[in-house]
Write an enzyme that holds these catalytic residues in place. Structure first.
Site, PDB file in Angstrom:
ATOM      1  CB  ILE A 104      46.490  41.909  33.750  1.00  0.00           C
ATOM      2  CG1 ILE A 104      45.317  42.422  32.917  1.00  0.00           C
ATOM      3  CG2 ILE A 104      47.630  42.923  33.768  1.00  0.00           C
ATOM      4  CD1 ILE A 104      44.621  43.613  33.507  1.00  0.00           C
TER       5      ILE A 104
ATOM      6  CB  VAL B  37      41.938  16.941  50.417  1.00  0.00           C
ATOM      7  CG1 VAL B  37      42.346  16.686  51.854  1.00  0.00           C
ATOM      8  CG2 VAL B  37      43.069  16.622  49.461  1.00  0.00           C
TER       9      VAL B  37
ATOM     10  CG  HIS C 125      49.072  42.498  37.724  1.00  0.00           C
ATOM     11  ND1 HIS C 125      48.247  43.500  37.280  1.00  0.00           N
ATOM     12  CD2 HIS C 125      48.259  41.493  38.148  1.00  0.00           C
ATOM     13  CE1 HIS C 125      46.980  43.118  37.436  1.00  0.00           C
ATOM     14  NE2 HIS C 125      46.957  41.907  37.955  1.00  0.00           N
TER      15      HIS C 125
HETATM   16  C1  LIG Z   1      38.115  38.490  38.797  1.00  0.00           C
HETATM   17  C2  LIG Z   1      39.559  38.134  38.999  1.00  0.00           C
HETATM   18  C3  LIG Z   1      40.531  38.787  38.270  1.00  0.00           C
HETATM   19  C4  LIG Z   1      41.873  38.460  38.434  1.00  0.00           C
HETATM   20  N1  LIG Z   1      42.800  39.048  37.636  1.00  0.00           N
HETATM   21  C5  LIG Z   1      44.093  38.674  37.717  1.00  0.00           C
HETATM   22  C6  LIG Z   1      45.054  39.213  36.836  1.00  0.00           C
HETATM   23  O1  LIG Z   1      44.721  40.006  35.966  1.00  0.00           O
HETATM   24  N2  LIG Z   1      46.353  38.837  36.969  1.00  0.00           N
HETATM   25  C7  LIG Z   1      46.739  37.949  37.926  1.00  0.00           C
HETATM   26  O2  LIG Z   1      47.916  37.668  38.013  1.00  0.00           O
HETATM   27  N3  LIG Z   1      45.839  37.399  38.757  1.00  0.00           N
HETATM   28  C8  LIG Z   1      44.521  37.731  38.662  1.00  0.00           C
HETATM   29  N4  LIG Z   1      43.597  37.167  39.491  1.00  0.00           N
HETATM   30  C9  LIG Z   1      44.045  36.256  40.523  1.00  0.00           C
HETATM   31  C10 LIG Z   1      44.327  34.860  40.057  1.00  0.00           C
HETATM   32  O3  LIG Z   1      43.330  34.398  39.184  1.00  0.00           O
HETATM   33  C11 LIG Z   1      44.411  33.981  41.275  1.00  0.00           C
HETATM   34  O4  LIG Z   1      45.302  34.538  42.192  1.00  0.00           O
HETATM   35  C12 LIG Z   1      44.897  32.596  40.942  1.00  0.00           C
HETATM   36  O5  LIG Z   1      44.125  32.011  39.930  1.00  0.00           O
HETATM   37  C13 LIG Z   1      44.862  31.737  42.167  1.00  0.00           C
HETATM   38  O6  LIG Z   1      45.283  30.455  41.810  1.00  0.00           O
HETATM   39  P1  LIG Z   1      45.219  29.267  42.845  1.00  0.00           P
HETATM   40  O7  LIG Z   1      45.897  28.150  42.204  1.00  0.00           O
HETATM   41  O8  LIG Z   1      45.712  29.748  44.150  1.00  0.00           O
HETATM   42  O9  LIG Z   1      43.678  29.007  43.060  1.00  0.00           O
HETATM   43  P2  LIG Z   1      42.627  28.172  42.211  1.00  0.00           P
HETATM   44  O10 LIG Z   1      42.783  28.393  40.780  1.00  0.00           O
HETATM   45  O11 LIG Z   1      41.295  28.436  42.800  1.00  0.00           O
HETATM   46  O12 LIG Z   1      43.050  26.686  42.477  1.00  0.00           O
HETATM   47  C14 LIG Z   1      42.726  26.008  43.658  1.00  0.00           C
HETATM   48  C15 LIG Z   1      42.407  24.587  43.305  1.00  0.00           C
HETATM   49  O13 LIG Z   1      42.263  23.840  44.480  1.00  0.00           O
HETATM   50  C16 LIG Z   1      41.282  22.868  44.282  1.00  0.00           C
HETATM   51  N5  LIG Z   1      40.779  22.465  45.572  1.00  0.00           N
HETATM   52  C17 LIG Z   1      40.126  23.209  46.486  1.00  0.00           C
HETATM   53  N6  LIG Z   1      39.804  22.479  47.558  1.00  0.00           N
HETATM   54  C18 LIG Z   1      40.274  21.232  47.338  1.00  0.00           C
HETATM   55  C19 LIG Z   1      40.257  20.024  48.073  1.00  0.00           C
HETATM   56  N7  LIG Z   1      39.692  19.956  49.289  1.00  0.00           N
HETATM   57  N8  LIG Z   1      40.802  18.931  47.539  1.00  0.00           N
HETATM   58  C20 LIG Z   1      41.376  18.980  46.306  1.00  0.00           C
HETATM   59  N9  LIG Z   1      41.442  20.107  45.561  1.00  0.00           N
HETATM   60  C21 LIG Z   1      40.896  21.212  46.073  1.00  0.00           C
HETATM   61  C22 LIG Z   1      40.263  23.575  43.443  1.00  0.00           C
HETATM   62  O14 LIG Z   1      39.482  22.642  42.703  1.00  0.00           O
HETATM   63  C23 LIG Z   1      41.103  24.464  42.551  1.00  0.00           C
HETATM   64  O15 LIG Z   1      41.354  23.900  41.288  1.00  0.00           O
HETATM   65  C24 LIG Z   1      42.249  37.485  39.370  1.00  0.00           C
HETATM   66  C25 LIG Z   1      41.260  36.832  40.093  1.00  0.00           C
HETATM   67  C26 LIG Z   1      39.932  37.132  39.915  1.00  0.00           C
HETATM   68  C27 LIG Z   1      38.897  36.388  40.657  1.00  0.00           C
END
Ligand SMILES: Cc1cc2nc3c(=O)[nH]c(=O)nc-3n(C[C@H](O)[C@H](O)[C@H](O)COP(=O)(O)OP(=O)(O)OC[C@H]3O[C@@H](n4cnc5c(N)ncnc54)[C@H](O)[C@@H]3O)c2cc1C
Ligand SMILES: Cc1cc2nc3c(=O)[nH]c(=O)nc-3n(C[C@H](O)[C@H](O)[C@H](O)COP(=O)(O)OP(=O)(O)OC[C@H]3O[C@@H](n4cnc5c(N)ncnc54)[C@H](O)[C@@H]3O)c2cc1C
Lengths: 473, 421
Positions: free
Chosen positions: A66, A191, A68
Site C-alpha cells: 500500500i 557483511v 500510504h
Molecule cells: C507484513 C508487512 C506489510 C507491510 N506493508 C507495507 C505497506 O503496505 N506499505 C509500505 O509502505 N510498507 C509496508 N511494509 C513495510 C515495508 O515492507 C518495509 O518497511 C520495507 O520493505 C523495508 O525495506 P528495507 O530496505 O529497510 O528492508 P529489507 O527489504 O529487509 O532490506 C534489507 C536488506 O538488507 C540485507 N542485509 C541484511 N543484513 C545484511 C548484511 N549483513 N550484509 C548484507 N546485506 C544484508 C537483506 O538481505 C535485505 O535485502 C510492510 C511490511 C510487512 C512485513
C-alpha cells in the site's frame, strides 16, 4: 553505460585508493536501493551490496503493497513526514517509470459503536498529519460502495488517496536506475564485520574485503547488528511477522477499496485490499518473534486470517488462494524510524523502517543524502539520472498480451507461457536479459508474474523453469 | 484486432475438445475450430507417460479398478500416444486446430478474444464449446503452512518437468493424496530416479489396499507443514491418533484435489454449480447461456480421459441441434443438489425432454467414505428413486447413479435432491 553487477568472486580490489568506494550502502531492499539511486545522481563511487542473490529479497518482497498517505501516522514523527513526502515522490516516480499504482482509496470500516465513535478522532489525527481529504461516510453509502461487505458495518472513514503499488517493480526500478547510472551492485555479499583503516571503513564480507569512505546501513532486520559492529547499542530489531493470504483474480470484483480496520490496542489489524496484479490480499497478522528468519506461515495465523476475512468480506473465503506468505517488520520498540547520522564515523544508520518503508523509501533516501552531507560527504551537484521505463505488471495498465502493436513487432509477446497470469515469452525473455536479471524462479516471478497465478505451475511451471535454466550462464 | 466468424468454436484441445471437434467436423457442422493455448494439442494426456488411456474398461471394471487404486495402470495406451491419436482424429475429420492461441476473454455472448503469436482476434461462433479441463490444487490453495522452499509440486507440473523437459527433480519424495493420480506421481518420480518415501493420505485405510508397489501408504495423516528454506527438508504430519511426525524429503508432490479451470466460464458470466465449481450444465451439456456448451473435466474434476472424450462426442449432438435450430427449447431445467457428505453431482441440471447423461449415469463424489450407501433422489419431498450401491463410496473416486428416474421429475417443481443414507 557500463553496468557493474557481480554475484560471485572477490570484490573489486581494495588496495588502491582508486577502488575505494565513496559510499557503500549495505542492504538492497527498497530503502537501500532508493538510497543508492539518490546517490547515483552524484559523481561518487557508490556500492550497493546485499547478502541475498537478488535485490528486494528481504522484507521488501513481502508486504501489503500500500502506498500510504500517512493519515494515521504519529503526528510530528520523522516517519509521518517521510511517509507523506515519500508518497508524493513515489507516486510521481511511478508515473514516470511505469510502476503500477492504483488510487483505489481506503475505507476504515467501523464494525461496532466504539469503532464508529473513534472515526472523528482518526479524521482529526489525519488533519494533524496534513491530510485533509478524509471524510466519514454512513452505513448506506458504505454498503453502496462495498456491496460484498459482511453484515454489521456501521460506517467508515474514507481516505481517498490511499493507493496500491507494485512492491516488486519499485525496488527493481530504483536498483536498475542506480546501476545504469554507475552504482556497483554486489549480491551474495553479506557483511560479517566492519573495521576501520586509515579513516575508511573496511568491511569484511562473504566475498572478501571492501573499502569505503562512507557507510550507510540499510540492512532491514539486521540493521541493529550492523550498528553494533560499529560499536553502537541504540536499538534492537524485534521481527514482527505479518502473514498474508492472496486470493485469485476472480475475487477482485468483491472489493473496490482498501478495507482497513479501525486501529485498536492490538495494532493496525487485518485488512482486505486489492493488489495491482488484480488479486485480493487478506492480512497481515502481527506476531512478535525472536527469529529473524521466521518467514513461514502457521496454521494459527491462517485460521485467524480466515476468521477475520469471513467477517469483512464473507464471499472472499469461497475463492481460490493463489499464495500465502509472511513478511517481517523491523520493529524496534519505538513508534518511529531509527535514522541516525554519526559524523565522526562517516556513517548513517537507517533502522526501524517498520511498516511504511515502501511508501517512504524515496523520502528516506533524500533525507539520508542530506545526513551524509552533514557527516562531511561532499557529493557535488546532482546530475540527471538516465530515464527508465519498467515492464508493466499491473492489471489496470496495458499488458503485452493485449497489445496488437507489440505482438506485430515481435510474436514472442503473443506467445503466452504462464496462462493464469497471462505472461508472454517476450516478457520472460526480457526479464532474463534485463540490467538486473533474476537468479531464481522466484526472482523471475517478481519481475514477470510468471508462475504466480492460480495453478502455481501446474500448467507452466516446467516450461518457465526451462526458459530460466536456458538463460543461465 | 481482426474479427472472424466460425460455426463452432471449441476452447481447449484435450480429450474432450478434440473428440467434440472430430465429431462435429465429421458431421459437416461447417467451420469447426479448436483453440489450444499450449504449443501442442492433446491436453493432460500429453504428459501422462503411463498406460490406461482409452482402454475398454467397462463401468464395473472401472469402478473396481478405481476403488483399488489401479485405475490408471494396465489396459489402454500411454497418454502421449492417446493424445496423438485424438489430435489425428480431429484433423482427419476436418477440424481446424490452432495451437499456441489462448482465449483470454469474451467480447459478446458467443464472441471470444484471443491472443497468439499472429496477433489478437475476436472470433464469433454460432456455438461455443468450453473444454478447458481441470487442474490440481497447489500448495497455497490447500493452505499448507510453513516455509516456501523449492521442491513442492503438483503431479501435472512434475510430469511435464520429467517427461517433456527432462528436468532434475530431487532425491527423496513424499507423495500426498489418495486419488488414483497419486500412483501416476509415484511412477513419474521413479522414472526420474527419485526415491519415494511414502504416499500420505488423510483418508481412513481401505479394506482393499491399493497395490503397494513397495511404497508405504500412510493413511489417516494430514500434512500440517513444510520445512526448509531454499529447498524442502521435510513434510510435517499429524496422524489421526494425535501423533506428529516429520518425513525427511527434498520433494513433495501434492496430487489430486482437482478443481475445474473455470476462469473463462466465470468471466463469461455462466452460472456455476456450487458443488463441482464448473459451469452448471444439463444432460445435453448446455450451460446457462444459449449456444455455449461445455464438456470434459471443466464440468467435473476429474474423470478419466475416455469419459471426457465420450462427452466430447455427446456434446457434438447438442451442438448440431443448436446449429439446426432443432434444440429442445425447454431449457429451464431443474437443478440437482446433493446433501452432505455428497460433494457434487454431474450433470447438475435436468436436461431437455428425454435427454439422459453420458452412459445413462450421473457421476457423484463423496467427501467421506460410505460403506455401500443407498442413494435417494427426491423432489418436493417426493421420492423419485432409491438405489443401493454395491461398492463403498470413496472420496476422490466416481460414484455412479442411474438416470432412469429423470422422467419422473416435475418440470415445474423444486430442485431435485440427492442424498446418501
Ligand atoms: C507484513 C508487512 C506489510 C507491510 N506493508 C507495507 C505497506 O503496505 N506499505 C509500505 O509502505 N510498507 C509496508 N511494509 C513495510 C515495508 O515492507 C518495509 O518497511 C520495507 O520493505 C523495508 O525495506 P528495507 O530496505 O529497510 O528492508 P529489507 O527489504 O529487509 O532490506 C534489507 C536488506 O538488507 C540485507 N542485509 C541484511 N543484513 C545484511 C548484511 N549483513 N550484509 C548484507 N546485506 C544484508 C537483506 O538481505 C535485505 O535485502 C510492510 C511490511 C510487512 C512485513
Ligand atoms: C496426472 C494425471 C494423470 C492422469 N492419468 C489418467 C489415466 O491414466 N487414464 C485416464 O483415463 N485419465 C487420466 N487422467 C485424467 C485425464 O487426463 C483427463 O480426464 C482428461 O485429460 C480430461 O480431458 P479434458 O479435455 O476435459 O481436459 P484437459 O486434458 O485438461 O484439456 C484441456 C485443454 O484446454 C486447454 N485450455 C484451457 N484453457 C484454455 C484457454 N483459455 N484457451 C485455449 N486453450 C485452453 C488446456 O491447455 C488443455 O490443453 C489423468 C489426469 C492427470 C492430471
Amino acid at each position: 553505460m557500463t553496468v557493474t553487477l557481480t554475484t560471485a568472486g572477490p570484490l573489486p580490489s581494495v588496495q588502491d585508493a582508486e577502488n575505494t568506494y565513496d559510499v557503500t550502502v549495505v542492504g538492497a531492499g527498497v530503502v537501500g536501493a532508493a538510497i543508492a539511486r539518490e546517490l547515483a545522481r552524484h559523481r561518487l563511487r557508490t556500492a550497493l551490496i546485499d547478502a541475498a542473490d537478488d535485490i528486494g529479497n528481504g522484507t521488501s518482497k513481502a508486504n501489503t503493497a500500500i502506498l500510504h498517505t500517512g493519515f494515521d501516522a504519529v503526528p510530528g514523527s520523522l516517519e509521518a513526514r517521510l511517509v507523506r513526502e515519500g508518497q508524493e515522490l513515489l507516486a510521481a516516480y511511478a508515473g514516470e517509470t511505469g510502476i503500477p499504482v492504483e488510487r483505489v482509496g481506503a475505507l476504515l470500516v467501523a464494525w461496532d459503536e466504539e469503532q464508529l465513535a473513534a472515526l472523528p478522532g482518526l479524521r482529526a489525527k489525519a488533519g494533524r498529519n496534513g491530510y485533509h481529504a478524509s471524510r466519514i461516510i454512513g452505513a448506506d453509502e458504505l454498503r453502496r460502495r462495498e456491496p460484498h461487505l459482511g453484515p454489521g458495518a456501521l460506517g467508515a472513514l474514507e481516505v481517498p488517496d490511499e493507493s496500491v503499488i507494485c512492491p516488486w517493480t519499485t525496488p527493481l526500478a530504483f536498483a536498475t536506475q542506480a546501476v545504469r547510472a554507475g552504482v556497483h551492485l554486489h549480491l551474495n555479499c553479506r557483511v560479517r564485520d566492519v573495521g576501520s583503516d586509515a579513516g575508511d571503513h573496511l568491511l569484511t564480507t562473504t566475498r572478501g574485503p571492501l573499502r569505503t569512505r562512507y557507510l550507510v546501513n540499510a540492512a532491514g532486520l539486521y540493521a541493529d547488528e550492523i550498528d553494533r559492529l560499529l560499536g553502537h547499542d541504540v536499538f534492537t530489531v524485534t521481527p514482527r511477522r505479518g502473514q498474508l493470504v492472496v486470493f485469485d483474480k476472480l475475487a477482485r470484483g468483491l472489493v473496490s477499496h482498501i478495507l482497513l480496520p479501525v486501529p485498536g490496542p492490538a495494532g493496525k489489524g487485518v485488512l482486505v485490499a486489492p493488489t495491482v496484479f488484480g488479486n485480493v490480499l487478506l492480512g497481515p497478522t502481527a506476531e512478535d518473534l525472536d527469529d529473524r528468519t521466521a518467514t513461514g506461515s502457521t496454521a494459527g495465523g491462517l485460521r485467524l486470517l480466515r476468521e477475520k476475512g469471513r467477517r469483512i468480506v464473507p464471499a472472499l473465503l469461497d475463492e481460490e488462494v493463489t499464495a500465502v506468505y509472511a513478511g517481517l517488520r523491523a520493529a524496534t520498540g519505538q513508534e518511529d524510524y531509527r535514522i541516525q547520522e554519526y559524523p565522526a564515523r562517516r556513517y548513517v544508520a537507517v533502522g526501524g523502517i517498520r511498516s511504511t518503508g515502501l511508501t517512504a523509501s524515496m523520502a528516506i533516501a533524500r533525507h539520508v543524502r542530506g545526513l551524509l552531507a552533514d557527516t562531511g560527504l561532499d557529493a557535488g551537484e546532482p546530475g540527471p539520472l538516465p530515464p527508465l521505463t519498467m515492464p508493466n505488471l499491473g492489471e489496470a495498465f496495458p499488458r503485452p498480451y493485449r497489445s496488437a502493436e507489440l505482438i506485430a513487432g515481435d510474436p514472442a509477446y503473443g506467445t503466452l507461457v504462464c496462462h493464469c497470469e497471462q505472461v508472454t515469452l517476450g516478457e520472460i525473455r526480457d526479464a532474463l536479459r534485463a540490467t538486473i536479471p533474476p537468479h531464481s524462479l522466484d526472482g523471475l516471478r517478481r519481475r514477470t508474474r510468471a508462475r504466480g497465478g492460480r495453478c502455481q505451475g501446474f500448467y507452466c511451471g516446467a516450461a518457465v523453469r526451462a526458459l530460466f535454466e536456458e538463460a543461465r550462464p | 484486432m481482426s474479427a472472424r466468424e466460425v460455426d463452432v468454436l471449441i476452447v481447449g484441445a484435450g480429450p474432450a475438445g478434440l473428440a467434440a471437434g472430430a465429431e462435429l467436423a465429421g458431421a459437416g457442422a461447417g467451420r469447426v475450430e479448436i483453440l489450444e493455448r499450449e504449443q501442442e494439442a492433446g491436453g493432460v494426456p500429453r504428459h501422462c507417460h503411463h498406460g490406461g488411456f482409452g482402454g475398454r474398461l467397462d463401468r464395473t471394471v472401472y469402478a473396481w479398478a478405481a476403488a483399488t487404486g489401479s485405475a490408471y495402470a494396465g489396459s489402454g495406451t500411454s497418454g502421449p500416444a492417446y493424445a496423438r491419436r485424438s489430435v489425428a482424429a480431429a484433423l482427419d475429420a476436418g477440424a481446424a486446430l490452432r495451437t499456441g492461441v489462448s482465449v483470454t476473454g469474451w467480447a459478446g455472448p458467443r464472441t471470444v478474444e484471443t491472443t497468439g503469436p499472429g496477433g489478437l482476434e475476436r472470433i464469433t461462433a454460432r456455438a461455443v464449446v468450453l473444454a478447458t479441463g481441470a487442474r490440481e490444487r497447489p500448495r497455497s490453495a490447500r493452505l499448507i503452512p510453513g516455509t516456501r522452499p523449492a521442491g513442492v509440486w503438483t503431479t501435472g507440473e512434475l510430469q511435464q518437468a520429467v517427461h517433456l523437459y527432462g528436468q532434475r527433480i530431487g532425491t527423496t519424495a513424499v507423495v500426498v493424496g489418495g486419488e488414483p493420480v497419486a500412483h501416476a506421481a509415484v511412477a513419474t518420480l521413479r522414472a526420474a530416479g527419485v526415491h519415494v518415501v511414502a504416499v500420505v493420505t488423510d483418508r481412513t485405510p481401505l479394506p482393499v489396499l491399493p497395490r503397494s508397489r513397495h511404497v508405504p501408504l500412510l493413511t489417516g495423516a494430514t500434512v500440517t507443514g513444510l520445512t526448509g528454506r531454499a529447498r524442502l527438508t521435510g513434510v510435517e504430519l499429524r496422524h489421526d491418533d494425535g501423533r506428529t511426525t516429520t518425513l525427511r524429503c527434498d520433494t513433495v508432490v501434492l496430487t489430486g484435489d482437482f478443481v475445474p479451470d473455470h476462469e473463462l466460464a466465470r468471466r463469461g458470466g455462466l452460472r456455476l454449480d456450487p458443488g463441482t465449481r464448473g459451469p452448471a450444465y444439463d444432460a445435453a451439456f448446455r450451460t446457462s447461456r444459449p449456444g455455449v456448451l461445455a464438456a470434459g473435466n471443466l464440468l467435473h474434476a476429474v474423470e478419466r480421459a475416455g469419459f471426457a472424450a465420450q462427452e466430447g462426442r455427446a456434446v457434438a449432438v447438442s451442438v448440431l441441434h443448436h446449429l439446426a435450430g432443432t434444440e429442445d427449447p425447454s431449457g429451464e431445467g431443474r437443478r440437482l443438489v446433493v446433501d452432505a457428505p455428497l460433494r457434487w453431482i454431474a450433470p447438475n441440471v435436468t436436461g431437455p425432454h428425454g435427454a439422459r447423461p453420458t452412459g445413462d449415469r450421473f457421476v457423484l463424489r463423496t467427501a467421506r467414505r460410505l460403506l455401500r450407501p443407498t442413494l435417494v433422489v427426491s423432489q418436493n419431498g417426493r421420492e423419485l428413486h432409491r438405489e443401493r450401491l454395491l461398492l463403498p463410496a470413496v472420496p476422490g473416486r466416481p460414484i455412479a447413479l442411474r438416470a432412469d428416474w429423470l422422467d419422473r421429475v416435475d418440470p415445474d417443481g423444486a430442485s431435485v435432491r440427492i442424498s446418501a443414507r
